[in-house]
Design a protein around this motif. Structure first.
Motif, PDB file in Angstrom:
ATOM      1  N   SER A  45       0.831  -1.211   0.000  1.00 65.46           N
ATOM      2  CA  SER A  45       0.000   0.000   0.000  1.00 65.46           C
ATOM      3  C   SER A  45       0.861   1.255   0.000  1.00 65.46           C
ATOM      4  O   SER A  45       0.534   2.253  -0.651  1.00 65.46           O
ATOM      5  CB  SER A  45      -0.932   0.012   1.211  1.00 65.46           C
ATOM      6  OG  SER A  45      -1.841  -1.059   1.137  1.00 65.46           O
ATOM      7  N   GLN A  87      -6.986   0.663  -0.674  1.00 65.56           N
ATOM      8  CA  GLN A  87      -7.386  -0.495   0.134  1.00 65.56           C
ATOM      9  C   GLN A  87      -8.590  -0.157   1.015  1.00 65.56           C
ATOM     10  O   GLN A  87      -9.494  -0.959   1.170  1.00 65.56           O
ATOM     11  CB  GLN A  87      -6.200  -0.941   0.991  1.00 65.56           C
ATOM     12  CG  GLN A  87      -6.442  -2.247   1.703  1.00 65.56           C
ATOM     13  CD  GLN A  87      -5.162  -2.820   2.280  1.00 65.56           C
ATOM     14  OE1 GLN A  87      -4.091  -2.197   2.209  1.00 65.56           O
ATOM     15  NE2 GLN A  87      -5.248  -3.995   2.844  1.00 65.56           N
ATOM     16  N   ASP A 170      -5.846  -1.768  -4.924  1.00 59.90           N
ATOM     17  CA  ASP A 170      -5.175  -2.289  -3.729  1.00 59.90           C
ATOM     18  C   ASP A 170      -6.118  -3.240  -2.987  1.00 59.90           C
ATOM     19  O   ASP A 170      -7.064  -2.802  -2.342  1.00 59.90           O
ATOM     20  CB  ASP A 170      -4.759  -1.127  -2.824  1.00 59.90           C
ATOM     21  CG  ASP A 170      -3.806  -1.562  -1.721  1.00 59.90           C
ATOM     22  OD1 ASP A 170      -3.570  -2.781  -1.582  1.00 59.90           O
ATOM     23  OD2 ASP A 170      -3.293  -0.681  -1.001  1.00 59.90           O
ATOM     24  N   GLU A 171      -5.835  -4.520  -3.104  1.00 56.99           N
ATOM     25  CA  GLU A 171      -6.663  -5.576  -2.496  1.00 56.99           C
ATOM     26  C   GLU A 171      -8.156  -5.349  -2.739  1.00 56.99           C
ATOM     27  O   GLU A 171      -8.947  -5.269  -1.795  1.00 56.99           O
ATOM     28  CB  GLU A 171      -6.364  -5.678  -0.995  1.00 56.99           C
ATOM     29  CG  GLU A 171      -4.876  -5.892  -0.766  1.00 56.99           C
ATOM     30  CD  GLU A 171      -4.554  -6.574   0.557  1.00 56.99           C
ATOM     31  OE1 GLU A 171      -5.481  -7.123   1.180  1.00 56.99           O
ATOM     32  OE2 GLU A 171      -3.384  -6.568   0.940  1.00 56.99           O
TER      33      GLU A 171
HETATM   34 MG   LIG Z   1      -2.050  -2.812   2.164  1.00 56.26          MG
END
Ligand SMILES: [Mg+2]
Ligand SMILES: Nc1ncnc2c1ncn2[C@@H]1O[C@H](COP(=O)(O)OP(=O)(O)O)[C@@H](O)[C@H]1O
Lengths: 255, 332
Positions: A45, A87, A170-171
Motif C-alpha cells: 500500500s 485499500q 489495492d486488495e
Molecule cells: Mg495494504
C-alpha cells in the motif's frame, strides 16, 4: 522496449522508525497488468500511495512516461491518468454515492458551485455500468447503506468516469463475495482490452495469477522477485516463491 | 400506460423520500422549534400573541443566527471552535476603536472582518499545522483574546452613540417598516451559508474532511486548508455579528460576545448538527437559534423567573438530542 509508464529507482520510504520501502526498483509497463504480491505489512500500500501521490518518497527517483518527476501529488498523478482504488476505498460513509464518486474532483463552475444535477446523472449512469441493479439505491443514497461489494463499485466508478490510463487496485477483492470479485476481474480485463495499464494487489495468489501479465513480490519493503507470466507456469510456482521468501527472509533478487 | 403512471408515482415517492432523508436533521430542528413555540403559545398566550415580544426577540436573534450557522461549518469539519466569543469582542473592538477615531465605518467594518479572518486563520493553523486539539486550542484562544482585549482597554468600553441614525447604522441595524434590517442581514448570511454548505465545493470538502480525513487526503483534498477555511468562516461571521451587536447596543463593551458561547453551541446542537463531524445542517442551526431565542422570552412570558432559563435550556438541549438520536435512523 517501449517507454514504461512508470519507473521507480532506488525508492525509500519510512514512517518514523518503520522502513516501509527500501531501495525499490520497479517498472510499470504500458497496457499490461502487474500483479503485486506480498505479505501483510510488506509495503504494497505504501508503494502504490507513492505512485498515487498521497505520500512522497524519502529518497529515490520516479519517472513517469519517460520524464523524471520532481513534484508529485494526488492532483498530478491524476493529471497523468493514474486512478487508484485504495485499500480502504477512500470513501466518506455519511456522504452520498454521487459525492463520493466526485470526491475531490467535483464538477464545478468557475466560482466553485457544484453542478449537482450533472453529478447525479453521471453517478446514475456509472451505477448502472458497474451493475447496481437494485432500485433501492439512488445517487443520493449514503455509502453507509451499501455492502462491501457495492462500496468497491463506488470506488471503481471513479476510475471509470475519469478514464484512467493506469488503474491501481489495492486488495480490491478482499472481503468480497465470489460474484463481486468476478466483477472486479472483469473490470481489470476491460481495462487491458482498452489498452490501459493496471496494478493489481491481492492476497489471493490465484486471483493475481489469473489477471496479471507480470509479477513483483514485495517482502519487508524490498522487491525480491519479478517475473513475466511466461516465466511462471502456474500460481503454485508463485506461492512457493512467496513461501521461500517468508522462510529465508531477504533472498538475492531473482529475475 | 398504467405501468408508466405507477412508476412515475414511485419515482415521486422516491424523490420525496430522498428529500426527507437529506433534510431530516433540519426538519427535526424545525419540529422542535414549532413544538416550543406552540408550547409557549399555550402557556404564555399573552406574550406570544403580542408582536412586541417578537420585536424583542428579533433584535438579538440575528446575532444568534449568524454565529450558529457559521459554527455548523467547523463542527461538520470534525473540529470545534470555542474562541468565537472573544473573536467577536476583539474584531468589534477594532471597529469601535476606528469609528470612535473618526475613521469611516465601512473601513471599520472591513478591519473587523480582517481581524476575524486572522483569528480564524490562527485557530486553523494551531489545529492543522501545530496539531493541537481544537477544543483546547480554541479554549486557549478564547482566554487569550479576551485577555488581550482587557489589557488593551483596561476594561473600558467605547460609546457608539454617535453612530445612531447615521446611514451606516441604518443600513446595518435600522428598521424597514416593522422589520429590523439586522434580520435581513442575517437572512443574507444564512442564504450564503446554505449555498456554501450544500452547493459549493468548499462545503462539500468540509463535510468529507469531517467524515473521513484519510479518504479526503487520498482523494487529493487539502485537509488542512479546508479546516482553516472553516475557521475563517467562523471568524468572519463572529466579526460581522460583533459589529452588528455593538451598533445595536450603541456601545462596545469589553465583554462583548461573552454571553454567546453556550447559547450558540446549544443552538447548533438543538439544530441537529451532530458532534462527530461529516454532517451538519445550516437551516437546522437557524431553527436551533430561534428555539434558544424563544426560550428566554417564553419563560418570562409564562410567569417564570429568569432563574428557570438555564434549567429550560438544559431540558431542551437534552430532549432535542434524544429527538435527533431517534430520528437519525440507521445512520450511526
Ligand atoms: Mg495494504
Ligand atoms: N501511516 C502509517 N504510519 C506508520 N506506519 C505505517 C503507516 N502506513 C503503513 N505503515 C507501516 O508500514 C509498513 C508497510 O505497510 P503497508 O504499506 O500498508 O503494507 P501492505 O499494504 O503490504 O500490507 C507496515 O509495517 C505498516 O505498519
Amino acid at each position: 522496449m517501449a517507454t514504461p509508464f512508470i519507473e521507480l529507482k532506488h525508492v525509500y520510504k519510512s514512517y518514523g522508525s518503520v522502513n516501509a520501502l527500501s531501495d525499490v526498483n520497479l517498472t510499470i509497463e504500458e497496457g499490461r497488468v502487474l500483479g503485486l504480491i506480498g505479505d501483510n505489512g510488506a509495503g504494497k500500500s505504501t508503494l502504490i500511495k507513492l505512485i498515487a501521490g498521497v505520500h512522497s518518497p524519502d529518497s529515490g527517483e520516479m519517472w513517469v512516461k519517460g520524464k523524471k518527476v520532481t513534484h508529485w501529488s494526488v492532483a498530478e498523478a491524476r493529471a497523468a491518468g493514474i486512478e487508484t482504488v485504495f485499500q480502504d476505498r477512500a470513501l466518506a460513509e455519511q456522504q452520498s454515492i454521487a459525492r463520493n464518486i466526485f470526491m475531490g474532483r467535483e464538477l464545478t463552475n468557475a466560482i466553485g458551485l457544484i453542478d449537482v444535477k450533472r453529478q447525479r446523472e453521471e453517478a446514475e449512469r456509472l451505477m448502472r455500468e458497474i451493475g447496481f441493479t437494485s432500485k433501492v439505491f439512488s445517487p443520493d443514497s449514503r455509502v453507509l447503506t451499501l455492502s462491501g461489494g457495492e462500496r468497491q463499485g463506488v470506488a471503481i466508478a471513479r476510475a471509470i468516469y475519469f478514464k484512467a490510463q493506469l488503474v491501481i487496485l489495492d486488495e480490491p477483492t478482499t472481503a468480497l463475495s465470489l460474484t463481486e470479485s468476478e466483477k472486479v476481474f472483469a473490470f481489470v480485463r476491460q481495462l487491458r482490452a482498452r489498452g490501459a495499464a493496471s496494478i493489481f494487489i491481492s492476497h489471493n495468489i490465484y486471483h493475481s495469477y489469473d489477471v496479471s501479465d507480470y509479477f513483483a513480490i514485495l517482502d519487508r519493503g524490498r522487491i525480491v522477485y519479478t517475473a513475466d507470466k511466461s516465466e511462471v507456469p502456474s500460481a503454485d510456482v508463485l506461492i512457493r516463491k512467496l513461501q521461500t521468501v517468508a522462510r529465508h527472509g531477504m533472498l538475492d533478487i531473482e529475475h | 400506460m398504467e405501468a408508466t403512471a405507477v412508476s412515475t408515482k414511485a419515482q415521486e415517492r422516491n424523490a420525496i423520500r430522498t428529500w426527507l432523508d437529506q433534510n431530516r436533521r433540519g426538519l427535526s430542528a424545525f419540529v422542535i422549534f414549532m413544538g416550543l413555540w406552540i408550547l409557549f403559545l399555550i402557556t404564555a398566550p399573552g406574550t406570544f400573541t403580542n408582536p412586541q415580544a417578537y420585536r424583542a426577540i428579533f433584535t438579538t436573534l440575528p446575532i444568534d443566527i449568524i454565529l450558529a450557522v457559521s459554527l455548523v461549518f467547523i463542527v461538520t469539519s470534525g473540529e470545534s471552535d470555542l474562541s468565537f466569543p472573544s473573536v467577536f469582542g476583539l474584531s468589534s473592538y477594532a471597529f469601535a476603536l476606528l469609528v470612535s477615531n473618526e475613521v469611516s465605518p465601512v473601513l471599520g467594518l472591513l478591519a473587523a472582518l480582517l481581524v476575524g479572518a486572522a483569528c480564524g486563520l490562527v485557530n486553523g493553523l494551531l489545529v492543522t499545522k501545530v496539531g493541537l486539539s481544537s477544543l483546547v486550542a480554541t479554549l486557549g484562544m478564547n482566554f487569550f483574546l479576551r485577555g488581550l482585549i482587557n489589557v488593551l482597554t483596561q476594561g473600558i468600553g467605547i460609546p457608539l452613540t454617535m453612530m445612531i441614525d447615521t446611514p451606516f447604522y441604518n443600513v446595518l441595524v435600522g428598521q424597514v417598516g416593522d422589520v429590523p434590517v439586522a434580520v435581513l442581514w442575517a437572512l443574507l448570511v444564512v442564504i450564503i451559508c446554505l449555498v456554501l454548505f450544500n452547493r459549493h465545493r468548499l462545503g462539500t470538502h468540509i463535510a468529507i474532511v469531517g467524515d473521513n480525513p484519510e479518504s479526503a487526503k487520498e482523494m487529493g483534498i487539502d485537509v488542512a486548508r479546508t479546516k482553516i477555511l472553516a475557521y475563517v468562516i467562523v471568524g468572519l461571521c463572529a466579526a460581522f455579528a460583533g459589529v452588528m451587536s455593538s451598533l445595536i447596543n450603541s456601545t462596545w463593551w469589553p465583554t462583548a460576545g461573552d454571553g454567546y458561547l453556550l447559547r450558540t453551541l446549544a443552538a447548533v446542537f438543538i439544530g441537529g448538527t451532530p458532534t462527530w463531524g461529516g454532517v451538519g445542517t445550516v437551516i437546522g442551526a437557524v431553527f436551533g437559534a430561534m428555539s434558544v431565542g424563544f426560550i428566554e422570552t417564553g419563560l418570562i412570558g409564562a410567569g417564570l423567573t429568569a432563574f428557570w432559563t438555564q434549567f429550560a435550556y438544559g431540558l431542551v438541549i437534552i430532549l432535542s438530542l434524544i429527538g435527533h438520536r431517534f430520528n437519525q435512523g440507521r445512520y450511526r
